[in-house]
Motif scaffolding. Structure first.
Motif, short mmCIF file in Angstrom:
data_model
loop_
_atom_site.label_atom_id
_atom_site.label_comp_id
_atom_site.label_asym_id
_atom_site.label_seq_id
_atom_site.Cartn_x
_atom_site.Cartn_y
_atom_site.Cartn_z
N ALA A 51 26.70 37.89 43.28
CA ALA A 51 27.32 39.07 43.39
C ALA A 51 28.63 39.31 44.11
O ALA A 51 29.57 39.84 43.94
CB ALA A 51 26.36 40.16 44.44
N ASN A 52 28.54 38.02 44.95
CA ASN A 52 30.04 37.67 45.92
C ASN A 52 31.11 37.30 44.62
O ASN A 52 32.20 37.70 44.69
CB ASN A 52 29.95 36.58 46.64
N PHE A 53 30.63 36.27 43.70
CA PHE A 53 31.69 35.95 42.74
C PHE A 53 32.15 37.14 41.82
O PHE A 53 33.36 37.22 41.54
CB PHE A 53 30.91 34.87 41.73
N LEU A 54 31.30 38.05 41.52
CA LEU A 54 31.63 39.19 40.79
C LEU A 54 32.43 40.16 41.46
O LEU A 54 33.53 40.49 40.78
CB LEU A 54 30.48 39.80 40.18
N LEU A 55 32.45 40.44 42.57
CA LEU A 55 33.07 41.25 43.38
C LEU A 55 34.54 40.57 43.49
O LEU A 55 35.55 41.29 43.17
CB LEU A 55 32.53 41.45 44.86
N HIS A 56 34.53 39.18 43.67
CA HIS A 56 35.83 38.60 43.81
C HIS A 56 36.66 38.74 42.46
O HIS A 56 37.87 39.28 42.47
CB HIS A 56 35.72 37.29 44.09
N TRP A 57 35.96 38.36 41.41
CA TRP A 57 36.85 38.66 40.14
C TRP A 57 37.11 40.11 39.84
O TRP A 57 38.20 40.28 39.35
CB TRP A 57 35.94 38.11 39.06
N TRP A 58 36.14 41.20 39.96
CA TRP A 58 36.72 42.44 39.75
C TRP A 58 37.70 42.84 40.79
O TRP A 58 38.63 43.68 40.14
CB TRP A 58 35.44 43.45 39.83
N SER A 59 37.95 42.76 41.94
CA SER A 59 38.65 42.89 42.73
C SER A 59 40.23 42.54 42.36
O SER A 59 41.07 42.95 42.39
CB SER A 59 38.40 42.54 44.04
N LEU A 60 40.17 40.94 42.03
CA LEU A 60 41.44 40.26 41.45
C LEU A 60 41.95 41.30 40.41
O LEU A 60 43.13 41.45 40.17
CB LEU A 60 41.04 38.93 41.30
N LEU A 61 40.81 41.41 39.26
CA LEU A 61 41.17 42.03 38.21
C LEU A 61 41.99 43.33 38.53
O LEU A 61 42.98 43.73 37.90
CB LEU A 61 40.07 42.18 37.21
N ALA A 62 41.61 44.17 39.37
CA ALA A 62 41.99 45.26 39.57
C ALA A 62 43.36 45.37 40.33
O ALA A 62 44.21 46.05 39.79
CB ALA A 62 40.93 46.33 40.62
N ARG A 63 43.42 44.27 41.09
CA ARG A 63 44.70 44.30 42.14
C ARG A 63 45.88 43.77 40.95
O ARG A 63 46.87 44.21 41.14
CB ARG A 63 44.43 43.10 43.15
#
Length: 144
Positions: A51-63
């Motif tokens: 879940a932490n990896f996924l959050l990090h990746w989705w947040s990076l993608l959005a930013r």
């Protein structure tokens, strides 16, 4: 087929918010169990890490998408290519596990995590017992 009848795809921000909730649930579950002195399993730790990896990746993608004015499709295409290296990593680069033939990647990861948790527990026990022994001998010396 008329596209107006299809449901709207979730926005990038909605996906990030969903992942934030999933990450919060998984990590707070592990943190609560640890704070109350309960054992955590490899599965719980694996779920929280994933879940932490996924959050990090989705947040990076959005930013990244916002900073560069990319639409959701272009940002996802760019990040999908980057993240695909994790999915296609050569199995020879991964640690081996005796008797691990036929195991899925998750089963292999869980076996390693469970073993790691046992080693961490062993080290903690050694530290606990060492401290307890030192405290006990110090107390005896003071009493004499």
């Amino acid at each position: 087929m008329n596209d107006r009848h299809l449901p709207d795809p979730p926005s990038l921000h909605a996906l990030v918010r969903q992942q934030q909730w999933l990450n919060k649930d998984a990590t707070s579950s592990v943190a609560t169990r640890l704070a109350h002195g309960h054992r955590i399993s490899g599965q719980e730790l694996c779920t929280a890490l994933r879940a932490n990896f996924l959050l990090h990746w989705w947040s990076l993608l959005a930013r990244h998408g916002e900073q560069h004015g990319l639409g959701m499709a272009r940002a996802m295409a760019k990040f999908s290519f980057w993240i695909s290296c994790y999915r296609s990593q050569d199995p020879g680069d991964l640690p081996t596990f005796a008797g691990g033939d036929g195991l899925t990647e998750e089963e292999l990861a869980l076996a390693h995590l469970d073993r790691a948790l046992e080693l961490i527990k062993r080290a903690a026990a050694r530290e606990f017992l060492g401290t307890a022994t030192e405290s006990g001998s110090t107390g005896k010396e003071r009493a004499q």
